[in-house]
Design a protein around this motif. Structure first.
Motif, short mmCIF file in Angstrom:
data_model
loop_
_atom_site.label_atom_id
_atom_site.label_comp_id
_atom_site.label_asym_id
_atom_site.label_seq_id
_atom_site.Cartn_x
_atom_site.Cartn_y
_atom_site.Cartn_z
N LEU A 160 53.16 29.52 58.27
CA LEU A 160 53.63 28.34 57.56
C LEU A 160 54.23 28.80 56.24
O LEU A 160 53.63 29.59 55.53
N ALA A 161 55.41 28.29 55.91
CA ALA A 161 56.07 28.72 54.67
C ALA A 161 56.55 27.52 53.88
O ALA A 161 57.12 26.58 54.43
N HIS A 162 56.32 27.59 52.59
CA HIS A 162 56.81 26.52 51.70
C HIS A 162 58.30 26.69 51.47
O HIS A 162 58.84 27.79 51.60
N ASN A 163 58.96 25.59 51.11
CA ASN A 163 60.40 25.61 50.85
C ASN A 163 60.81 26.57 49.74
O ASN A 163 61.99 26.91 49.62
N TYR A 164 59.86 26.99 48.91
CA TYR A 164 60.18 27.88 47.79
C TYR A 164 60.01 29.36 48.14
O TYR A 164 60.20 30.22 47.29
N GLN A 165 59.65 29.65 49.37
CA GLN A 165 59.44 31.05 49.74
C GLN A 165 60.76 31.81 49.84
O GLN A 165 61.85 31.22 49.93
N ARG A 166 60.65 33.13 49.82
CA ARG A 166 61.82 34.00 49.94
C ARG A 166 62.58 33.69 51.23
O ARG A 166 61.96 33.32 52.24
N PRO A 167 63.91 33.86 51.24
CA PRO A 167 64.70 33.55 52.44
C PRO A 167 64.21 34.26 53.69
O PRO A 167 64.12 33.66 54.76
N GLU A 168 63.89 35.55 53.57
CA GLU A 168 63.48 36.31 54.75
C GLU A 168 62.15 35.81 55.31
O GLU A 168 61.86 35.95 56.51
N THR A 189 46.73 19.66 62.16
CA THR A 189 46.86 19.35 63.58
C THR A 189 46.99 20.57 64.49
O THR A 189 47.00 20.43 65.71
N GLU A 190 47.07 21.76 63.90
CA GLU A 190 47.24 22.97 64.70
C GLU A 190 46.03 23.22 65.59
O GLU A 190 44.89 23.23 65.14
N LYS A 191 46.28 23.42 66.88
CA LYS A 191 45.18 23.62 67.83
C LYS A 191 45.17 25.02 68.45
O LYS A 191 44.12 25.56 68.76
N ASP A 192 46.33 25.59 68.68
CA ASP A 192 46.41 26.82 69.48
C ASP A 192 46.22 28.11 68.68
O ASP A 192 45.66 29.08 69.19
N ALA A 193 46.70 28.15 67.46
CA ALA A 193 46.65 29.39 66.68
C ALA A 193 45.22 29.75 66.27
O ALA A 193 44.40 28.87 66.00
N GLU A 194 44.96 31.05 66.24
CA GLU A 194 43.67 31.53 65.74
C GLU A 194 43.76 31.85 64.25
O GLU A 194 42.78 31.74 63.53
N PHE A 195 44.95 32.24 63.82
CA PHE A 195 45.19 32.55 62.42
C PHE A 195 46.33 31.67 61.90
O PHE A 195 47.33 31.46 62.59
N ILE A 196 46.17 31.17 60.69
CA ILE A 196 47.25 30.49 59.99
C ILE A 196 47.62 31.34 58.78
O ILE A 196 46.79 31.54 57.89
N ILE A 197 48.82 31.87 58.79
CA ILE A 197 49.30 32.66 57.65
C ILE A 197 50.02 31.69 56.72
O ILE A 197 51.06 31.13 57.08
N PHE A 198 49.44 31.48 55.54
CA PHE A 198 50.00 30.48 54.64
C PHE A 198 50.84 31.16 53.57
O PHE A 198 50.32 31.73 52.61
N SER A 199 52.16 31.09 53.74
CA SER A 199 53.09 31.70 52.79
C SER A 199 53.44 30.65 51.74
O SER A 199 54.41 29.91 51.86
N ALA A 200 52.60 30.61 50.72
CA ALA A 200 52.75 29.63 49.65
C ALA A 200 51.86 30.09 48.50
O ALA A 200 51.79 31.28 48.21
#
Length: 311
Positions: A27-35, A55-66
Motif C-alpha cells: 500500500l502506498a500513499h499518494n506522496y510516495q516516490r514515483p517508483e 478489508t484485506e483478507k488474502d495477504a499475510e503481510f501488508i507493506i505500508f509505504s507511508a
C-alpha cells in the motif's frame, strides 16, 4: 511540472517475486516516490489506505509505504495481518505534536466537547478520541456530531477549514499544530503562477493556510484532488500539496499539465521509504508494527466510528 520516475528494473523484479512468495500487499500513499507508486498494489490517501487495510483478507503481510501513524492504523484495523513499515524514519512530525497529556488537559476545560482527531495522530492519541477523521471526510464527521463545540487536532489549518464549512466552534489541540510541508505553500507563489497560466485551476489541500485556501478554486484531500483533476475541463492545474502526488496526476491525466505551487514542497519523512528499504523489510520481515492491545482496542473504536459516517 512533469515527473518521470527513474527505472529500477532489477530491484522491482525482486520485490515483485518476494511479494508472490510471501503473499504480501504493498500500500502506498499518494506522496510516495514515483517508483514506489509504480509497484504498489494500491495507491491512495489515508482513508482509502485504511479501508484497504481493514478489508484485506488474502495477504499475510501488508507493506505500508507511508508514515508511522498510517501503518499503526493498518495494524489496528487488521490485527491478524503482519504490517511492516519499511522505513523507521518515516515519522509524521504533525502527529508528534499531539500528546495524550495535551488531549486530557484541554478535555478537562471542555468536558462536554467531543474529541475529533485527524488520523494523522499516533495510536495512543486515537485511543483518547471519540471519533477520527481524515481530510477527505472531516466536514462530514464534524457535522455528524450533536455538538456545537468540538475539540479537534492536531492540524490547526484543517480545523479552521472545517469550522468554516460547518459553522461549528472547533478548538484546536494543540493550539498550533501544523504540517511542515503544507505550511511552505504561500498565496503569493500561486498568484505568480496564475500570471503565467491565467486559465489554470488551483487545487489545494486543507492543511494549507487560509491564504492558500482563499486563492484556491478547489480544496480537498489528495483523493479528492485526483478526482477533481480528472473531472475538470482545465488543461493546466496548479497543485498545493506534497510533490509526490504529481506522478499519479500525470499518469491519470496525460494530456494535462500540472504545476506545483511551490517546488520545495517535499515531505522528507514520506521520502525516507525507498525500494531498497521495501525489499529489505519484506525479505527480513523487519520493522513490524505492533500496537499494545489495550491501546489498539480503544483506537479501533474511534476509527470504526469514522467509517460509519456517510460521505
Amino acid at each position: 511540472m512533469r515527473v518521470n520516475a527513474p527505472h529500477f528494473p532489477d530491484l522491482t523484479q525482486k520485490i515483485q517475486q518476494l511479494k508472490k512468495e510471501k503473499k504480501a500487499l504493498i500500500l502506498a500513499h499518494n506522496y510516495q516516490r514515483p517508483e514506489i507508486q509504480d509497484i504498489a498494489d494500491y495507491i491512495g490517501d489515508s482513508i482509502e489506505l485504511s479501508r484497504k487495510a481493514m478489508t484485506e483478507k488474502d495477504a499475510e503481510f501488508i507493506i505500508f509505504s507511508a508514515v508511522d501513524f498510517m501503518a499503526e492504523s493498518a495494524a489496528i484495523l487488521n490485527p491478524t495481518k503482519k504490517v511492516l513499515l519499511p522505513s523507521t524514519g518515516a515519522r509524521c512530525p504533525m502527529a508528534q505534536m499531539l500528546t495524550v497529556d495535551e488531549i486530557k488537559r484541554v478535555k478537562a476545560k471542555y468536558p462536554k466537547a467531543p474529541v475529533v482527531l485527524y488520523v494523522n495522530t499516533l495510536a495512543v492519541c486515537k485511543a483518547e478520541a471519540d471519533i477520527c477523521c481524515t481530510s477527505a471526510n472531516a466536514v462530514e464527521v464534524v457535522n455528524s456530531l450533536d455538538a456545537d463545540t468540538i475539540l479537534f487536532g492536531p492540524d490547526k489549518n484543517l480545523s479552521e477549514y472545517v469550522a468554516e464549512k460547518t459553522g461549528k466552534t472547533l478548538i484546536p489541540i494543540p493550539a498550533n499544530g501544523f504540517c511542515p510541508t503544507h505550511l511552505l505553500f504561500q498565496s503569493e507563489d500561486v498568484k505568480v503562477l496564475k500570471m503565467q497560466y491565467p486559465d489554470a485551476e488551483v487545487m489545494v489541500h486543507p492543511e494549507c493556510t487560509k491564504g492558500m485556501r482563499l486563492v484556491a478554486d478547489f480544496i480537498g484531500s489528495t483523493s479528492k484532488i485526483c478526482k477533481q483533476a480528472k473531472e475538470s475541463s482545465a488543461q493546466k492545474i496548479i497543485i498545493g500539496t506534497e510533490c509526490g502526488i504529481l506522478h499519479r496526476l500525470q499518469k491519470e491525466n496525460p494530456t494535462k499539465q500540472f504545476y506545483l505551487a511551490y517546488d520545495g514542497a517535499v515531505c522528507p519523512n514520506m521520502k525516507t521509504t525507498t525500494l531498497e528499504r521495501i525489499y529489505q523489510s519484506l525479505k527480513e520481515e523487519k520493522h513490524l508494527i505492533k500496537v499494545p492491545q489495550a491501546t489498539a482496542k480503544k483506537a479501533r473504536i474511534s476509527l470504526e466510528r469514522m467509517f460509519e459516517v456517510k460521505t
